[in-house]
Design a protein around this motif. Sequence first.
Motif, PDB file in Angstrom:
ATOM      1  N   MET A   1      13.221   6.671  -9.332  1.00 52.51           N
ATOM      2  CA  MET A   1      11.858   7.208  -9.379  1.00 52.51           C
ATOM      3  C   MET A   1      11.594   8.319  -8.362  1.00 52.51           C
ATOM      4  O   MET A   1      10.504   8.865  -8.322  1.00 52.51           O
ATOM      5  N   SER A   2      12.567   8.667  -7.570  1.00 50.52           N
ATOM      6  CA  SER A   2      12.335   9.597  -6.461  1.00 50.52           C
ATOM      7  C   SER A   2      11.992  11.023  -6.888  1.00 50.52           C
ATOM      8  O   SER A   2      11.397  11.757  -6.114  1.00 50.52           O
ATOM      9  N   GLU A   3      12.351  11.404  -8.097  1.00 47.32           N
ATOM     10  CA  GLU A   3      12.071  12.758  -8.562  1.00 47.32           C
ATOM     11  C   GLU A   3      11.095  12.776  -9.732  1.00 47.32           C
ATOM     12  O   GLU A   3      10.980  13.774 -10.429  1.00 47.32           O
ATOM     13  N   ARG A   4      10.378  11.697  -9.924  1.00 48.87           N
ATOM     14  CA  ARG A   4       9.439  11.577 -11.037  1.00 48.87           C
ATOM     15  C   ARG A   4       8.029  11.913 -10.560  1.00 48.87           C
ATOM     16  O   ARG A   4       7.345  11.083  -9.957  1.00 48.87           O
ATOM     17  N   ALA A   5       7.591  13.112 -10.848  1.00 47.60           N
ATOM     18  CA  ALA A   5       6.243  13.542 -10.461  1.00 47.60           C
ATOM     19  C   ALA A   5       5.185  12.644 -11.083  1.00 47.60           C
ATOM     20  O   ALA A   5       4.174  12.334 -10.435  1.00 47.60           O
ATOM     21  N   ASP A   6       5.416  12.213 -12.312  1.00 46.40           N
ATOM     22  CA  ASP A   6       4.439  11.330 -12.965  1.00 46.40           C
ATOM     23  C   ASP A   6       4.301  10.007 -12.223  1.00 46.40           C
ATOM     24  O   ASP A   6       3.199   9.469 -12.082  1.00 46.40           O
ATOM     25  N   PHE A   7       5.388   9.487 -11.695  1.00 48.77           N
ATOM     26  CA  PHE A   7       5.339   8.241 -10.933  1.00 48.77           C
ATOM     27  C   PHE A   7       4.560   8.428  -9.636  1.00 48.77           C
ATOM     28  O   PHE A   7       3.703   7.610  -9.295  1.00 48.77           O
ATOM     29  N   ALA A   8       4.839   9.503  -8.916  1.00 50.10           N
ATOM     30  CA  ALA A   8       4.113   9.780  -7.667  1.00 50.10           C
ATOM     31  C   ALA A   8       2.618   9.923  -7.939  1.00 50.10           C
ATOM     32  O   ALA A   8       1.780   9.420  -7.181  1.00 50.10           O
ATOM     33  N   LYS A   9       2.288  10.578  -9.032  1.00 45.55           N
ATOM     34  CA  LYS A   9       0.882  10.768  -9.388  1.00 45.55           C
ATOM     35  C   LYS A   9       0.211   9.428  -9.705  1.00 45.55           C
ATOM     36  O   LYS A   9      -0.914   9.160  -9.261  1.00 45.55           O
ATOM     37  N   ILE A  10       0.895   8.576 -10.451  1.00 42.83           N
ATOM     38  CA  ILE A  10       0.342   7.257 -10.791  1.00 42.83           C
ATOM     39  C   ILE A  10       0.178   6.400  -9.530  1.00 42.83           C
ATOM     40  O   ILE A  10      -0.815   5.676  -9.399  1.00 42.83           O
ATOM     41  N   CYS A  11       1.120   6.499  -8.610  1.00 45.83           N
ATOM     42  CA  CYS A  11       0.960   5.788  -7.332  1.00 45.83           C
ATOM     43  C   CYS A  11      -0.339   6.225  -6.669  1.00 45.83           C
ATOM     44  O   CYS A  11      -1.172   5.388  -6.294  1.00 45.83           O
ATOM     45  N   ASN A  12      -0.517   7.532  -6.531  1.00 43.18           N
ATOM     46  CA  ASN A  12      -1.719   8.068  -5.894  1.00 43.18           C
ATOM     47  C   ASN A  12      -2.987   7.628  -6.614  1.00 43.18           C
ATOM     48  O   ASN A  12      -3.982   7.262  -5.984  1.00 43.18           O
ATOM     49  N   GLU A  13      -2.974   7.663  -7.928  1.00 40.44           N
ATOM     50  CA  GLU A  13      -4.147   7.273  -8.720  1.00 40.44           C
ATOM     51  C   GLU A  13      -4.515   5.806  -8.529  1.00 40.44           C
ATOM     52  O   GLU A  13      -5.656   5.410  -8.739  1.00 40.44           O
ATOM     53  N   ASN A  14      -3.530   5.000  -8.128  1.00 42.74           N
ATOM     54  CA  ASN A  14      -3.769   3.576  -7.914  1.00 42.74           C
ATOM     55  C   ASN A  14      -3.925   3.224  -6.436  1.00 42.74           C
ATOM     56  O   ASN A  14      -3.867   2.043  -6.069  1.00 42.74           O
ATOM     57  N   GLY A  15      -4.109   4.240  -5.600  1.00 37.39           N
ATOM     58  CA  GLY A  15      -4.330   3.999  -4.175  1.00 37.39           C
ATOM     59  C   GLY A  15      -3.097   3.552  -3.423  1.00 37.39           C
ATOM     60  O   GLY A  15      -3.194   2.938  -2.362  1.00 37.39           O
ATOM     61  N   ILE A  16      -1.933   3.867  -3.955  1.00 32.95           N
ATOM     62  CA  ILE A  16      -0.668   3.504  -3.321  1.00 32.95           C
ATOM     63  C   ILE A  16      -0.006   4.784  -2.829  1.00 32.95           C
ATOM     64  O   ILE A  16       0.150   5.738  -3.593  1.00 32.95           O
ATOM     65  N   LYS A  17       0.369   4.830  -1.568  1.00 37.91           N
ATOM     66  CA  LYS A  17       1.016   6.018  -1.006  1.00 37.91           C
ATOM     67  C   LYS A  17       2.449   6.109  -1.514  1.00 37.91           C
ATOM     68  O   LYS A  17       3.221   5.155  -1.400  1.00 37.91           O
ATOM     69  N   PHE A  18       2.796   7.232  -2.104  1.00 41.91           N
ATOM     70  CA  PHE A  18       4.167   7.510  -2.527  1.00 41.91           C
ATOM     71  C   PHE A  18       4.874   8.127  -1.330  1.00 41.91           C
ATOM     72  O   PHE A  18       4.460   9.186  -0.838  1.00 41.91           O
ATOM     73  N   ILE A  19       5.900   7.488  -0.826  1.00 35.97           N
ATOM     74  CA  ILE A  19       6.623   8.004   0.337  1.00 35.97           C
ATOM     75  C   ILE A  19       7.651   9.007  -0.175  1.00 35.97           C
ATOM     76  O   ILE A  19       8.739   8.654  -0.612  1.00 35.97           O
ATOM     77  N   GLY A  20       7.254  10.267  -0.149  1.00 31.97           N
ATOM     78  CA  GLY A  20       8.091  11.335  -0.668  1.00 31.97           C
ATOM     79  C   GLY A  20       7.231  12.551  -0.934  1.00 31.97           C
ATOM     80  O   GLY A  20       6.069  12.604  -0.525  1.00 31.97           O
TER      81      GLY A  20
ATOM     82  N   ASP B   1       0.818  -1.215   0.000  1.00 30.67           N
ATOM     83  CA  ASP B   1       0.000   0.000   0.000  1.00 30.67           C
ATOM     84  C   ASP B   1       0.848   1.259   0.000  1.00 30.67           C
ATOM     85  O   ASP B   1       0.328   2.368   0.019  1.00 30.67           O
ATOM     86  N   ALA B   2       2.191   1.097  -0.044  1.00 28.80           N
ATOM     87  CA  ALA B   2       3.103   2.240  -0.097  1.00 28.80           C
ATOM     88  C   ALA B   2       4.327   1.864  -0.920  1.00 28.80           C
ATOM     89  O   ALA B   2       4.731   0.696  -0.946  1.00 28.80           O
ATOM     90  N   ILE B   3       4.881   2.870  -1.585  1.00 35.11           N
ATOM     91  CA  ILE B   3       6.128   2.691  -2.339  1.00 35.11           C
ATOM     92  C   ILE B   3       7.123   3.735  -1.867  1.00 35.11           C
ATOM     93  O   ILE B   3       6.823   4.926  -1.834  1.00 35.11           O
ATOM     94  N   HIS B   4       8.309   3.264  -1.487  1.00 40.86           N
ATOM     95  CA  HIS B   4       9.412   4.166  -1.142  1.00 40.86           C
ATOM     96  C   HIS B   4      10.397   4.131  -2.308  1.00 40.86           C
ATOM     97  O   HIS B   4      10.920   3.068  -2.647  1.00 40.86           O
TER      98      HIS B   4
END
Length: 185
Positions: A85-104, A76-79
């Motif tokens: 992937m730590s500076e990829r806004a698109d990745f953080a957004k996709i995590c959120n869209e899939n109900g996965i918390k982006f730790i960052g 339920d979370a990705i670090h």
Amino acid sequence: MFKKVLIANRGEIAVRIIRACRELGLPTVAVYSQADAEALHVSLATEAYCIGPKETDKSYLSIPAIISTAMMCGADAIHPGYGFMSERADFAKICNENGIKFIGPTPESMQALGDKATARKTMIENDVPVTPGTGIVETVEEIKEFADKVGYPVIIKATAGGGGKGMRIVHKDDELEPMMKMCQQ
């Protein structure tokens, strides 16, 4: 808190995150490329899944591979660690869209501070002190005009690139053009 954390990174970065999660009592999921099957982070994690071949663009930088692995294993979370992937806004957004918390940081924060020119503008708009600078320049003459005002040395910095890449210290007028070309490359 989270139930399970997928670490979208490798090596020492992943090992440190796994150890921190272990201290918090959180199960961890390591992802790895075929080349890293025997890596320490793979053996330390609670679970581990191969996400692609040795090429990082087909494994550690593959958003579909990381997201599908997280969903398949119930993370339920990705670090992201740092890099990859730590500076990829698109990745953080996709995590959120899939109900996965982006730790960052949020995608919006990354977009606002993702490149030097936007970050500088954001800081100025929010009354954060910044060193004297020009912002984005197109010509050597613009830099020369700035250097005439503040004096030498000046630093020419590419807006992209990190860790000092694309940064050149200029001590006098005749160094401006060659140093600007080096930054642009």
